[in-house]
Design a protein around this motif. Structure first.
Motif, mmCIF file in Angstrom:
data_model
loop_
_atom_site.group_PDB
_atom_site.id
_atom_site.type_symbol
_atom_site.label_atom_id
_atom_site.label_comp_id
_atom_site.label_asym_id
_atom_site.label_seq_id
_atom_site.Cartn_x
_atom_site.Cartn_y
_atom_site.Cartn_z
ATOM 1 N N VAL A 332 0.858 -1.184 0.000
ATOM 2 C CA VAL A 332 0.000 0.000 0.000
ATOM 3 C C VAL A 332 0.891 1.230 0.000
ATOM 4 O O VAL A 332 1.789 1.357 0.834
ATOM 5 N N LYS A 333 0.647 2.156 -0.932
ATOM 6 C CA LYS A 333 1.476 3.367 -1.031
ATOM 7 C C LYS A 333 1.179 4.336 0.105
ATOM 8 O O LYS A 333 2.080 4.971 0.632
ATOM 9 N N LEU A 408 -6.280 -4.075 4.662
ATOM 10 C CA LEU A 408 -6.368 -2.649 4.979
ATOM 11 C C LEU A 408 -5.835 -2.376 6.376
ATOM 12 O O LEU A 408 -4.989 -1.490 6.573
ATOM 13 N N ARG A 409 -6.298 -3.140 7.371
ATOM 14 C CA ARG A 409 -5.929 -2.862 8.756
ATOM 15 C C ARG A 409 -4.474 -3.233 9.063
ATOM 16 O O ARG A 409 -3.845 -2.609 9.917
ATOM 17 N N LYS A 410 -3.931 -4.223 8.351
ATOM 18 C CA LYS A 410 -2.528 -4.576 8.560
ATOM 19 C C LYS A 410 -1.596 -3.478 8.060
ATOM 20 O O LYS A 410 -0.445 -3.397 8.499
ATOM 21 N N ALA A 492 2.099 0.830 6.280
ATOM 22 C CA ALA A 492 2.269 1.862 5.255
ATOM 23 C C ALA A 492 1.731 3.201 5.738
ATOM 24 O O ALA A 492 2.183 4.256 5.319
ATOM 25 N N ILE A 493 0.733 3.138 6.650
ATOM 26 C CA ILE A 493 0.115 4.345 7.204
ATOM 27 C C ILE A 493 0.245 4.285 8.722
ATOM 28 O O ILE A 493 -0.144 3.287 9.341
ATOM 29 N N LEU A 494 0.784 5.330 9.303
ATOM 30 C CA LEU A 494 0.964 5.378 10.753
ATOM 31 C C LEU A 494 0.038 6.437 11.334
ATOM 32 O O LEU A 494 -0.008 7.566 10.855
ATOM 33 N N ILE A 495 -0.690 6.058 12.379
ATOM 34 C CA ILE A 495 -1.618 6.984 13.032
ATOM 35 C C ILE A 495 -1.230 7.112 14.497
ATOM 36 O O ILE A 495 -1.135 6.116 15.207
#
Length: 579
Positions: A332-333, A408-410, A492-495
């Protein structure tokens, strides 16, 4: 549905009930024949061999009793086994359903109530098999068989012995109704007790911190009193019903003795065998009658419990499942787009109103706003923890509804303000008990955060038990562990949702150093009240009452003199006053 895999066992238990019903009157009938023919010597044909025949009859009675006992044991075992097998499958199904429920269900349903549905109510369904449906069928068949033999033997004596029966029928009806109402109150009280205890044990710190022990204890006493009163009412019904059954049985026996005594006087014929057999027949009828009303209540309570359980199973408030050809990319980009998104936990009161923004891959975006402005809600929607009401959310230009949920969640790592740790070791909490993650990777992530040395100082190191909810660690330490967890999965995405709000300055510096390494080439969303932690963000989104008010960099927003500038000025003034 749940009995289908055990169809043969279910049919076998019904067949066993029929067999047991058929053999129930055999022993009393055999006793009648024995007394009339060989003890009272009514039949002189076998008088010389009476003792030998009595010995063989006694041996047969003993053998038959052993056989009947074994059959009843097997019947009890198979019905209990069937109940436990069904309960096991049902409990797995219910817990799987709970896992798939929309999070709004947990927002409005007490945890203790769902716990009762999953554990206690399902256990009541087990009683349908072990003490309910099948045993009731067996008891009713036994009563019918015994009555049939009694009518065949002497229909007049049978009818006379059944004269007091209307009393027991009426008493059984009122007993069943009374106990059923009491048990229904008991089940509701148990659910309330579970919910109350669960909530107050979880929130014990608040209860004690505000010296509310006495007040909360009084509330518990009130709920517990309702539970006690409901049980006492049921106990009262039992204490009236069972002695009444014994009185009716005694009346029936008295009528048998009176009638057969009159016959013996008038006809000069011995009635010893018949009297004995009919007394035994009555005991065989009254034995199940003593408990059949109770079993009906068990069955009814099991049905009530099953209704509650099936309400959970039939709950369709779940997130739509991943489509058959769900999008599951290898990488995921990290591009994120919210397009005119509307959402409310209750549709009449929207939390987000027409929210739109774009985050390019590798960007660090900060979301700021007052408490309740919808910051954390945005994160929950991105993870598909809730279903939006209107609009669209995309990741890499693909709607999140089309993503495989696990994929998605991984690819989204989340560090929350309220960190939840499970009872278990530090290692298990970091890996979430995923056996595919080696300890070396955990150590590497811990070193990146600066937590490795701290963990080694704990008794047992990475095997140290953090206890329930991480009670043996400080809030800051728990947040640092959750940060290691997020790093470990290399998302890929950090929150970061208020991830540094409860951490001291030294720990915050450790995290900021790790963040600098982590966010390189990774999309990051930072939510924080302290504006000092987000000034380096590429873009800042300002929310107020669920609406996007401003978007821009720190300097751009300050220059505008708008909403963000006001927030910044308020925090700066508070900081100056504090110093």
């Amino acid at each position: 549905m749940f009995t289908r895999p055990y169809k043969r066992k279910f049919i076998g238990s019904i067949a066993m009930a029929v067999v047991l019903a058929a053999i129930t009157p055999v022993r009393p009938k055999l006793i009648e024949i024995t007394v009339n023919k060989y003890i009272a010597a009514a039949d002189k044909t076998f008088a010389d061999k009476a003792i030998e025949i009595l010995v063989w009859i006694t041996i047969f009675q003993i053998g038959f009793t052993v056989l009947e006992t074994l059959l009843r044991f097997y019947f009890s075992y198979i019905t209990s086994w069937l109940g436990q097998a069904v309960v096991k499958d049902m409990r797995v199904k219910v817990f799987g359903k709970v896992l798939s429920l929309n999070l709004r269900q947990f927002d409005k349903t007490p945890i203790g109530t769902l716990t009762t549905r999953t554990i206690d109510d399902i256990e009541r369904i087990n009683d349908i098999f072990s003490d309910g449906l099948i045993p009731i069928i067996a008891d009713l068949l036994s009563i019918l068989c015994v009555l049939g033999i009694m009518l065949y033997t002497d229909w007049q004596l049978t009818l006379i012995s059944l004269i007091p029966f209307p009393i027991i029928i009426v008493a059984t009806y009122y007993f069943k109704e009374s106990v059923n109402k009491s048990f229904y109150r008991v089940r509701n009280a148990v659910s309330s007790l579970n919910a109350f205890v669960q909530e107050h044990i979880t929130g014990m710190y608040i209860v004690q911190a505000f010296a509310a022990e006495k007040r909360e204890g009084e509330k518990f006493d009130e709920i517990n009193r309702e539970h006690r009163d409901a049980n006492i009412k049921a106990i009262f019904a039992y204490s009236v019903f069972f002695p009444l059954v014994e009185i009716v049985l005694a009346l029936s026996m008295g009528l048998i003795v009176y009638y057969t005594g009159r016959q013996a006087l008038n006809l000069g014929v011995g009635q010893e065998g018949k009297v004995m057999s009919f007394i035994l027949y009555l005991n065989l009828i009254f034995r199940p009658l003593r408990v059949i009303a109770d079993k009906f209540n068990v069955l009814q309570m099991g049905m009530i419990a099953s209704e509650r359980v099936f309400k959970v199973l039939d709950n369709d408030d779940v997130l739509p499942p991943s489509p058959p050809a769900a999008y599951a990319p290898a990488h995921v980009k990290g591009k994120i787009e919210f397009d005119r998104v509307w959402f409310g936990y209750n549709e009449e009161h929207p939390v987000l109103k027409d929210v739109s923004f774009l985050v390019e891959p590798g960007e660090t975006v900060a979301i700021v706003g007052h408490t309740g402005s919808g910051k954390t809600t945005i994160i929950s929607l991105l993870n598909r923890l809730y279903q939006i009401n209107r609009g669209q959310i995309k990741v890499d230009d693909v709607p999140v509804d089309e993503f495989d949920v696990d994929t998605l969640r991984k690819n989204i790592g989340v560090v929350l303000q309220d960190v939840f740790l499970f009872p278990g070791s530090v290692l298990d909490n970091i890996t979430l008990m995923n056996p595919s993650i080696p300890k070396e990777k955990v150590v590497e992530a811990a070193k990146l955060i600066g937590m490795h040395e701290f963990i080694l100082q704990l008794p047992g190191g990475y095997d140290y038990n953090v206890m329930e909810r991480g009670a043996t660690l400080s809030l800051g330490q728990r947040q640092l562990l959750s940060f290691i967890r997020a790093l470990l999965y290399n998302p890929a995405i950090l929150i970061l949702d208020e991830a540094t709000s409860s951490i001291d300055t030294e720990s915050e510096l450790l995290i900021e150093k790790a963040i600098d390494k982590l966010i390189a080439g990774r999309t990051s969303i930072v939510i924080a009240h302290r504006l000092s932690t987000i000034q380096r963000a590429d873009k800042i989104i300002v929310l107020d009452k669920g609406e996007v008010k401003e978007v821009g960099s720190h300097l751009e927003l300050l220059a505008r003199g708008g909403f963000y500038s006001k927030l910044h000025r308020m925090q700066f003034e508070r900081k100056m006053q504090a110093t």
